[in-house]
Design a protein around this motif. Structure first.
Motif, PDB file in Angstrom:
ATOM      1  N   GLY A  22       0.810  -1.219   0.000  1.00  0.00           N
ATOM      2  CA  GLY A  22       0.000   0.000   0.000  1.00  0.00           C
ATOM      3  C   GLY A  22       0.837   1.259   0.000  1.00  0.00           C
ATOM      4  O   GLY A  22       0.459   2.258  -0.620  1.00  0.00           O
ATOM      5  N   VAL A  23       1.988   1.209   0.680  1.00  0.00           N
ATOM      6  CA  VAL A  23       2.748   2.443   0.859  1.00  0.00           C
ATOM      7  C   VAL A  23       3.616   2.741  -0.365  1.00  0.00           C
ATOM      8  O   VAL A  23       4.087   3.869  -0.534  1.00  0.00           O
ATOM      9  CB  VAL A  23       3.582   2.381   2.158  1.00  0.00           C
ATOM     10  CG1 VAL A  23       4.914   1.709   1.921  1.00  0.00           C
ATOM     11  CG2 VAL A  23       3.771   3.753   2.750  1.00  0.00           C
ATOM     12  N   THR A  24       3.832   1.749  -1.230  1.00  0.00           N
ATOM     13  CA  THR A  24       4.708   1.995  -2.385  1.00  0.00           C
ATOM     14  C   THR A  24       3.936   2.210  -3.680  1.00  0.00           C
ATOM     15  O   THR A  24       4.544   2.529  -4.691  1.00  0.00           O
ATOM     16  CB  THR A  24       5.681   0.820  -2.592  1.00  0.00           C
ATOM     17  OG1 THR A  24       4.937  -0.391  -2.539  1.00  0.00           O
ATOM     18  CG2 THR A  24       6.753   0.801  -1.549  1.00  0.00           C
ATOM     19  N   ARG A  31      -1.246   5.975   0.228  1.00  0.00           N
ATOM     20  CA  ARG A  31       0.023   5.658   0.876  1.00  0.00           C
ATOM     21  C   ARG A  31       0.018   6.053   2.344  1.00  0.00           C
ATOM     22  O   ARG A  31       0.531   5.330   3.200  1.00  0.00           O
ATOM     23  CB  ARG A  31       1.168   6.387   0.162  1.00  0.00           C
ATOM     24  CG  ARG A  31       1.379   5.873  -1.235  1.00  0.00           C
ATOM     25  CD  ARG A  31       2.415   6.710  -1.948  1.00  0.00           C
ATOM     26  NE  ARG A  31       2.458   6.345  -3.345  1.00  0.00           N
ATOM     27  CZ  ARG A  31       3.563   5.995  -3.984  1.00  0.00           C
ATOM     28  NH1 ARG A  31       4.702   5.976  -3.352  1.00  0.00           N
ATOM     29  NH2 ARG A  31       3.525   5.675  -5.253  1.00  0.00           N
ATOM     30  N   VAL A  32      -0.570   7.226   2.648  1.00  0.00           N
ATOM     31  CA  VAL A  32      -0.579   7.653   4.053  1.00  0.00           C
ATOM     32  C   VAL A  32      -1.458   6.714   4.865  1.00  0.00           C
ATOM     33  O   VAL A  32      -1.146   6.381   6.013  1.00  0.00           O
ATOM     34  CB  VAL A  32      -1.055   9.109   4.174  1.00  0.00           C
ATOM     35  CG1 VAL A  32      -0.866   9.597   5.582  1.00  0.00           C
ATOM     36  CG2 VAL A  32      -0.288   9.995   3.238  1.00  0.00           C
ATOM     37  N   ILE A  33      -2.573   6.262   4.277  1.00  0.00           N
ATOM     38  CA  ILE A  33      -3.426   5.319   5.003  1.00  0.00           C
ATOM     39  C   ILE A  33      -2.664   4.034   5.294  1.00  0.00           C
ATOM     40  O   ILE A  33      -2.727   3.485   6.403  1.00  0.00           O
ATOM     41  CB  ILE A  33      -4.699   5.026   4.190  1.00  0.00           C
ATOM     42  CG1 ILE A  33      -5.619   6.238   4.276  1.00  0.00           C
ATOM     43  CG2 ILE A  33      -5.397   3.787   4.696  1.00  0.00           C
ATOM     44  CD1 ILE A  33      -6.910   6.047   3.562  1.00  0.00           C
TER      45      ILE A  33
ATOM     46  N   ASP B  25       9.776  10.912  -5.366  1.00  0.00           N
ATOM     47  CA  ASP B  25       9.272  12.085  -4.660  1.00  0.00           C
ATOM     48  C   ASP B  25       9.679  12.032  -3.180  1.00  0.00           C
ATOM     49  O   ASP B  25       9.429  11.022  -2.514  1.00  0.00           O
ATOM     50  CB  ASP B  25       7.744  12.098  -4.789  1.00  0.00           C
ATOM     51  CG  ASP B  25       7.135  13.283  -4.072  1.00  0.00           C
ATOM     52  OD1 ASP B  25       7.741  14.361  -4.143  1.00  0.00           O
ATOM     53  OD2 ASP B  25       6.077  13.117  -3.447  1.00  0.00           O
ATOM     54  N   PRO B  26      10.328  13.079  -2.640  1.00  0.00           N
ATOM     55  CA  PRO B  26      10.810  13.010  -1.252  1.00  0.00           C
ATOM     56  C   PRO B  26       9.709  12.751  -0.230  1.00  0.00           C
ATOM     57  O   PRO B  26       9.928  12.035   0.753  1.00  0.00           O
ATOM     58  CB  PRO B  26      11.456  14.376  -1.020  1.00  0.00           C
ATOM     59  CG  PRO B  26      11.672  14.956  -2.348  1.00  0.00           C
ATOM     60  CD  PRO B  26      10.730  14.330  -3.302  1.00  0.00           C
ATOM     61  N   LEU B  31       7.356   8.546   3.542  1.00  0.00           N
ATOM     62  CA  LEU B  31       6.332   7.580   3.956  1.00  0.00           C
ATOM     63  C   LEU B  31       6.906   6.165   3.983  1.00  0.00           C
ATOM     64  O   LEU B  31       6.723   5.427   4.963  1.00  0.00           O
ATOM     65  CB  LEU B  31       5.164   7.638   2.976  1.00  0.00           C
ATOM     66  CG  LEU B  31       4.145   8.739   3.220  1.00  0.00           C
ATOM     67  CD1 LEU B  31       3.240   8.895   2.019  1.00  0.00           C
ATOM     68  CD2 LEU B  31       3.316   8.405   4.440  1.00  0.00           C
ATOM     69  N   VAL B  32       7.607   5.787   2.901  1.00  0.00           N
ATOM     70  CA  VAL B  32       8.188   4.434   2.856  1.00  0.00           C
ATOM     71  C   VAL B  32       9.234   4.291   3.947  1.00  0.00           C
ATOM     72  O   VAL B  32       9.335   3.247   4.603  1.00  0.00           O
ATOM     73  CB  VAL B  32       8.793   4.161   1.470  1.00  0.00           C
ATOM     74  CG1 VAL B  32       9.339   2.754   1.402  1.00  0.00           C
ATOM     75  CG2 VAL B  32       7.766   4.352   0.381  1.00  0.00           C
ATOM     76  N   LEU B  33       9.996   5.373   4.200  1.00  0.00           N
ATOM     77  CA  LEU B  33      11.042   5.332   5.212  1.00  0.00           C
ATOM     78  C   LEU B  33      10.456   5.084   6.601  1.00  0.00           C
ATOM     79  O   LEU B  33      11.031   4.336   7.401  1.00  0.00           O
ATOM     80  CB  LEU B  33      11.809   6.656   5.195  1.00  0.00           C
ATOM     81  CG  LEU B  33      13.172   6.648   5.846  1.00  0.00           C
ATOM     82  CD1 LEU B  33      14.104   5.739   5.080  1.00  0.00           C
ATOM     83  CD2 LEU B  33      13.733   8.050   5.901  1.00  0.00           C
ATOM     84  N   SER B  34       9.301   5.697   6.891  1.00  0.00           N
ATOM     85  CA  SER B  34       8.741   5.499   8.230  1.00  0.00           C
ATOM     86  C   SER B  34       8.245   4.066   8.397  1.00  0.00           C
ATOM     87  O   SER B  34       8.341   3.502   9.487  1.00  0.00           O
ATOM     88  CB  SER B  34       7.640   6.519   8.504  1.00  0.00           C
ATOM     89  OG  SER B  34       6.453   6.124   7.894  1.00  0.00           O
ATOM     90  N   VAL B  35       7.722   3.451   7.309  1.00  0.00           N
ATOM     91  CA  VAL B  35       7.331   2.033   7.409  1.00  0.00           C
ATOM     92  C   VAL B  35       8.575   1.160   7.536  1.00  0.00           C
ATOM     93  O   VAL B  35       8.586   0.190   8.305  1.00  0.00           O
ATOM     94  CB  VAL B  35       6.484   1.633   6.185  1.00  0.00           C
ATOM     95  CG1 VAL B  35       6.194   0.151   6.194  1.00  0.00           C
ATOM     96  CG2 VAL B  35       5.184   2.404   6.186  1.00  0.00           C
TER      97      VAL B  35
END
Lengths: 150, 86, 245
Positions: A22-24, A31-33, B25-26, B31-35
């Motif tokens: 979901g995040v990628t 993505r935020v969800i 996109d930074p 977001l990916v970094l926090s996961v």
């Protein structure tokens, strides 16, 4: 390998893979969800691991995650407010499913520990996790409006 | 068999780290970094290093995203003022 | 020139790969039973009545290394403050308050004290359970910034007199040094954990100087993170370049 660790492995593989997918992919809102739901997928896994290894002090990790995970989502909700205001992402079915999962895991671990201060700590973790995720979901679907300079 | 959880955590970390590098996109990268931070914390836990896992959670879940997103906002705002007021 | 650099990178990378591959067969097996350093560290930490061996390594057996890490953080924050200061061609604009939904605002105000207490708990239990000054300090500093997330930057600025945090950052570094020098004055060695009684195993006051050093680090990290985030927030929210400059 006991049942607790097996459950943690299953949850880690399922929830982790779903959160990663979901995040990628997809628009920013989705993505935020996924980032928010990653907290509610992995925090119960940490609780199960602490129970599986027989180390009550590992609960501190779940406590910190339940506390700071939603704060991280609030950071994105606030600083991406302009984009999220257009998309208004919401996934209430998933949010409540994740909350239910957290409640079930906390109840199971509570039942397995002797009542006392450890139980109180587990209940605090559960309350922070569920409350935090529901509020973070609320913040994503239009919780910050009119953020201009501030 | 008892190493299955370690294998799962390692695979998740490897996949997520690769995905973080692949993003352009930074903001999405943050977001990916926090996961990725969460997966790393789980990996440290299953390798019996809870102190390191706690450090990773404390820094990775709220502080790093905040620093990155503030920098992103600052650079975007500077771009706007250079082009003139909205 | 570019090709030369790529060649240099390729040669270096190939050399590093060869060395790493050659070193791999010499590694102990994954999850083996023999841990020569671990066993000695655990014995030393049990001698000093410190339940969390990692805390004993960080603040007793290798306290000098922690002093180095602390000064790295101190210098890094100092560098950020110098780099991100308000330049002459910039001015401050008052940020407009944001409209935050009521449940989010309430959540932030409820979680703020909980997070502060959790941070202090993690610092205070550093010698007993996973955690310590660094982790707890970061949590406590993050807690303050819930005011920015849940209300607006003005609210955070009111409870965050920056000079106080800058001073307490420096004071905490001094406290760590003074605790180390106390050992020298008492006739042992710098940062030697021999001054204070070791206390009862697995209680809050066990471990000699470990809880005190943990508290100093916690104060240093919390103040450093607050100062660091303040410079970033100033740049992102308040400081603007003058038009036409």
């Amino acid at each position: 390998m006991n049942g607790w660790i097996l459950a943690a492995t299953v949850e880690l593989a399922g929830g982790g893979a779903a959160a990663l997918w979901g995040v990628t992919t997809g628009p920013t809102g989705r993505r935020v969800i996924a980032q928010n739901l990653a907290t509610s997928a992995l925090c119960p896994a940490l609780l199960l691991l602490s129970q599986g290894y027989g180390r009550p002090s590992y609960v501190d990790l779940a406590l910190l995650l339940a506390l700071l995970g939603p704060v991280g989502t609030l950071v994105f909700a606030r600083l991406l407010a302009a984009e999220l205001e257009r998309e208004r992402p919401s996934a209430w079915a998933l949010t409540w499913a994740a909350a239910g999962l957290g409640a079930v895991v906390v109840a199971a671990v509570c039942a397995a520990t002797a009542p006392g201060r450890a139980t109180v700590k587990l209940l605090v973790v559960g309350a922070l996790l569920i409350g935090g995720n529901v509020i973070a979901s609320r913040a994503l679907s239009g919780g910050f409006q009119g953020v201009r300079g501030g | 068999m008892s190493d299955a959880v370690i294998v799962v955590a390692l695979l998740l970390v490897a996949a997520c780290a690769t995905a973080a590098v692949a993003q352009r996109d930074p903001a999405r990268q943050a977001l990916v970094l926090s996961v990725l931070g969460l997966f790393l914390a789980v990996l440290f836990t299953v390798l019996q290093a809870p102190d390191v896992g706690l450090s990773q959670l404390a820094v990775g879940s709220a502080l790093t995203p905040l620093l990155i997103m503030l920098s992103v906002r600052r650079t975007r705002r500077r771009g706007r003022t250079k082009e003139g007021p909205e | 020139m570019n090709r030369l650099r790529l060649w240099l990178l390729a040669v270096g990378g190939a050399g590093l790969t060869a060395l790493l591959v050659a070193a791999c067969p010499g590694l102990p097996r994954f999850g083996g039973r023999s841990h020569p350093y671990g066993e000695r560290a655990v014995r030393a930490s049990l001698d000093r009545h410190t339940a969390n061996t990692v805390a004993s390594v960080n603040f007793d057996q290798r306290a000098y290394d922690t002093l180095g890490e602390m000064s790295i953080l101190f210098a890094a924050v100092l560098g950020c403050v110098v780099l991100l200061r308000q330049a002459r061609d910039e001015h401050r604009a008052r940020p407009e308050p944001a409209a935050v939904a009521r449940p989010v605002r309430r959540y932030a105000l409820i979680v703020l004290p909980v997070a502060l207490v959790t941070g202090l708990y993690v610092v205070a239990h550093g010698q007993l359970s996973p955690g310590g000054g660094f982790q707890g300090g970061v949590v406590a500093a993050t807690a303050l910034h819930l005011l920015y997330l849940g209300a607006d930057y003005g609210a955070l600025e009111r409870v965050r007199p920056l000079a106080v945090y800058e001073t307490s950052d420096a004071l905490a570094v001094c406290a760590y040094l003074v605790l180390g020098l106390a050992g020298v004055l008492a006739g042992t060695a710098f940062l030697a954990n021999t001054l204070l009684p070791y206390g009862t195993f697995n209680t809050l006051s066990s471990g000699g100087a470990v809880p005190l050093l943990n508290a100093a680090i916690g104060m240093e990290v919390a103040s450093a993170v607050v100062v660091l985030l303040a410079t970033f927030l100033d740049q992102a929210v308040e400081i603007e370049e003058k038009q036409g400059s």
